[in-house]
Design a protein around this motif. Structure first.
Motif, short mmCIF file in Angstrom:
data_model
loop_
_atom_site.label_atom_id
_atom_site.label_comp_id
_atom_site.label_asym_id
_atom_site.label_seq_id
_atom_site.Cartn_x
_atom_site.Cartn_y
_atom_site.Cartn_z
N MET A 143 -17.99 18.09 -51.33
CA MET A 143 -16.70 18.59 -50.85
C MET A 143 -16.48 20.04 -51.25
N GLY A 144 -17.55 20.72 -51.67
CA GLY A 144 -17.45 22.12 -52.04
C GLY A 144 -16.79 22.34 -53.39
N MET A 145 -16.72 21.28 -54.21
CA MET A 145 -16.05 21.36 -55.51
C MET A 145 -17.09 21.22 -56.62
N CYS A 146 -16.86 21.89 -57.74
CA CYS A 146 -17.77 21.71 -58.88
C CYS A 146 -17.03 22.01 -60.18
N THR A 147 -17.51 21.38 -61.24
CA THR A 147 -17.01 21.61 -62.59
C THR A 147 -18.22 21.56 -63.51
N PRO A 148 -18.08 21.90 -64.80
CA PRO A 148 -19.22 21.73 -65.71
C PRO A 148 -19.77 20.30 -65.71
N ALA A 149 -18.91 19.32 -65.42
CA ALA A 149 -19.36 17.93 -65.36
C ALA A 149 -20.32 17.69 -64.19
N SER A 150 -20.29 18.57 -63.20
CA SER A 150 -21.22 18.43 -62.07
C SER A 150 -22.65 18.65 -62.55
N ASP A 151 -22.83 19.60 -63.45
CA ASP A 151 -24.16 19.84 -64.02
C ASP A 151 -24.60 18.69 -64.91
N ILE A 152 -23.66 18.04 -65.56
CA ILE A 152 -23.99 16.89 -66.40
C ILE A 152 -24.52 15.75 -65.54
N TYR A 153 -23.89 15.54 -64.39
CA TYR A 153 -24.39 14.52 -63.45
C TYR A 153 -25.83 14.83 -63.06
N SER A 154 -26.09 16.08 -62.70
CA SER A 154 -27.44 16.48 -62.26
C SER A 154 -28.46 16.31 -63.38
N LEU A 155 -28.06 16.63 -64.60
CA LEU A 155 -28.96 16.44 -65.74
C LEU A 155 -29.24 14.96 -65.94
N GLY A 156 -28.24 14.12 -65.77
CA GLY A 156 -28.43 12.68 -65.89
C GLY A 156 -29.40 12.14 -64.84
N MET A 157 -29.26 12.62 -63.60
CA MET A 157 -30.16 12.16 -62.55
C MET A 157 -31.58 12.70 -62.76
N THR A 158 -31.69 13.88 -63.35
CA THR A 158 -33.01 14.41 -63.71
C THR A 158 -33.66 13.50 -64.76
N ALA A 159 -32.87 13.05 -65.72
CA ALA A 159 -33.39 12.12 -66.74
C ALA A 159 -33.83 10.81 -66.11
N VAL A 160 -33.06 10.33 -65.14
CA VAL A 160 -33.44 9.11 -64.42
C VAL A 160 -34.79 9.30 -63.74
N HIS A 161 -34.98 10.45 -63.12
CA HIS A 161 -36.25 10.74 -62.45
C HIS A 161 -37.40 10.75 -63.47
N MET A 162 -37.18 11.35 -64.63
CA MET A 162 -38.23 11.39 -65.65
C MET A 162 -38.61 10.00 -66.13
N LEU A 163 -37.62 9.15 -66.28
CA LEU A 163 -37.87 7.81 -66.80
C LEU A 163 -38.50 6.89 -65.75
N THR A 164 -38.06 7.00 -64.50
CA THR A 164 -38.56 6.12 -63.44
C THR A 164 -39.76 6.72 -62.72
N GLU A 165 -39.91 8.06 -62.82
CA GLU A 165 -40.92 8.81 -62.07
C GLU A 165 -40.76 8.61 -60.57
N GLU A 166 -39.52 8.36 -60.15
CA GLU A 166 -39.18 8.26 -58.73
C GLU A 166 -37.98 9.15 -58.47
N PRO A 167 -38.04 10.02 -57.46
CA PRO A 167 -36.90 10.90 -57.19
C PRO A 167 -35.68 10.09 -56.76
N PRO A 168 -34.50 10.45 -57.24
CA PRO A 168 -33.30 9.66 -56.93
C PRO A 168 -32.96 9.59 -55.45
N TRP A 169 -33.38 10.60 -54.67
CA TRP A 169 -33.06 10.55 -53.24
C TRP A 169 -33.82 9.45 -52.51
N LYS A 170 -34.83 8.87 -53.16
CA LYS A 170 -35.56 7.75 -52.57
C LYS A 170 -34.95 6.40 -52.94
N MET A 171 -33.97 6.40 -53.84
CA MET A 171 -33.40 5.16 -54.35
C MET A 171 -32.25 4.65 -53.47
N PRO A 172 -31.98 3.34 -53.50
CA PRO A 172 -30.87 2.78 -52.72
C PRO A 172 -29.52 3.35 -53.19
#
Length: 325
Positions: free
Chosen positions: A214-243
């Motif tokens: 929606m064109g909105m961002c806060t410092p918490a937006s970067d926290i979300y992205s860091l969390g999804m990056t961690a998910v990718h590292m742990l699963t070794e699957e990119p989140p855009w491929k997940m349900p």
């Protein structure tokens, strides 16, 4: 040669073009060595300063693309933010180069950080069919990156929001077990206090927070992205491929399958970092660091004061939520 050295070498060897031509307008100051990466609007090159021999990274913006006007706006914003940035977790900014006649490519020159990206290591692991990031590695990368985010939030007014944190935009080193991270590519950087009907939607599918749509961002937006990056590292699957259900990426079943011994407390941390709702998500990098520090102290206490080095962050029964009530 370490895993990170192998990953870095593999990253360089993936360049399909080998040695590249130095643009005419840069030939007096730089010698281009090779392409490091390519995006929709240009490439990033490894180059050498002719006067000092120092290696630098040169990011190109091609002005002949269909989105040239918006790309130039983001280019100017990125260069202005980088020029004002002084942070050990961000490669130093050297100069911005714009052709005098307005024709041709524009360039940003930065310090070259000779370390692999998380993405290059993930790609190497996939080819070799083995895991390289332990849970401890992932938590240390979260910690090191969160330290950068905290400084970007607290040391600048308005706070700097990267908006495109993902495995290819985090470089890391691991020396004697100690992990250090750097954030690169501030091409989507935003001012969270400015929002309009024409606000640019920036980020990468799977890693960007729902509010960014929606064109909105806060410092918490970067926290979300860091969390999804961690998910990718742990699963070794990119989140855009997940349900996906609603706005929530359904990574937990995959995570439980590939990391069956993963402690519930790690999941709790990821849940709080990647909550689709801003109201329920961890709101600042400092909160992440406080959670990790309290858990570290608790585990050391349980281990009779033995330092955490070599000891897992999370033991059975450790509950993050008890520390943040």
């Amino acid at each position: 040669m370490s895993a990170q050295d192998i990953a870095f070498q593999a990253e360089l060897e993936n360049d399909p073009n080998g040695i590249c031509e130095t643009p005419t307008m840069l030939k007096s100051s730089y010698r281009f060595l090779r392409c490091l990466g390519e995006g929709a609007q240009g490439r990033t090159y490894l180059a050498e300063k002719k006067d000092t021999g120092e290696l630098v990274a040169v990011k190109e913006l091609k002005m002949n693309s269909t989105d040239a006007f918006k790309g130039f706006e983001l280019f100017m914003r990125e260069s202005e933010v980088l020029a004002d940035l002084d942070d050990p977790g961000v490669p130093k900014f050297y100069e911005r180069i714009i052709p005098k006649d307005g024709n041709g490519s524009c360039y940003i020159v930065q310090e070259f950080c000779q370390n692999p990206s998380i993405q290059s290591t993930l790609d190497l692991n996939v080819r070799n069919a083995k895991k390289c990031f332990s849970v401890m590695d992932v938590l240390e990368i979260i910690r090191s990156t969160a330290e950068i985010l905290e400084r970007l939030e607290k040391n600048y007014t308005p706070p700097i929001v990267h908006r495109d944190i993902k495995p290819s935009n985090i470089l890391y080193s691991k020396v004697q077990g100690e992990i250090r991270c750097w954030l690169i590519d501030f091409g989507a950087v935003a001012n969270p206090q400015k929002r309009s009907a024409s606000s640019t939607i920036a980020g990468t599918c799977g890693y960007m927070a729902p509010e960014q749509l929606m064109g909105m961002c806060t410092p918490a937006s970067d926290i979300y992205s860091l969390g999804m990056t961690a998910v990718h590292m742990l699963t070794e699957e990119p989140p855009w491929k997940m349900p996906v259900e609603g706005l929530k990426i359904q990574y937990e079943p995959i995570l439980r399958k590939v990391r069956p011994d993963l402690n519930e407390s790690v999941l709790n941390l990821l849940r709080m970092m990647t909550d689709a709702s801003l109201d329920n998500r961890i709101g600042s990098a400092r909160e992440i660091l406080d959670i990790l520090e309290k858990i570290k102290g608790t585990i050391e206490k349980r281990n009779n004061g033995i330092p955490l080095d070599g000891i897992k962050y999370f033991e059975v029964g450790t509950d993050i939520e008890e520390f943040i009530k």
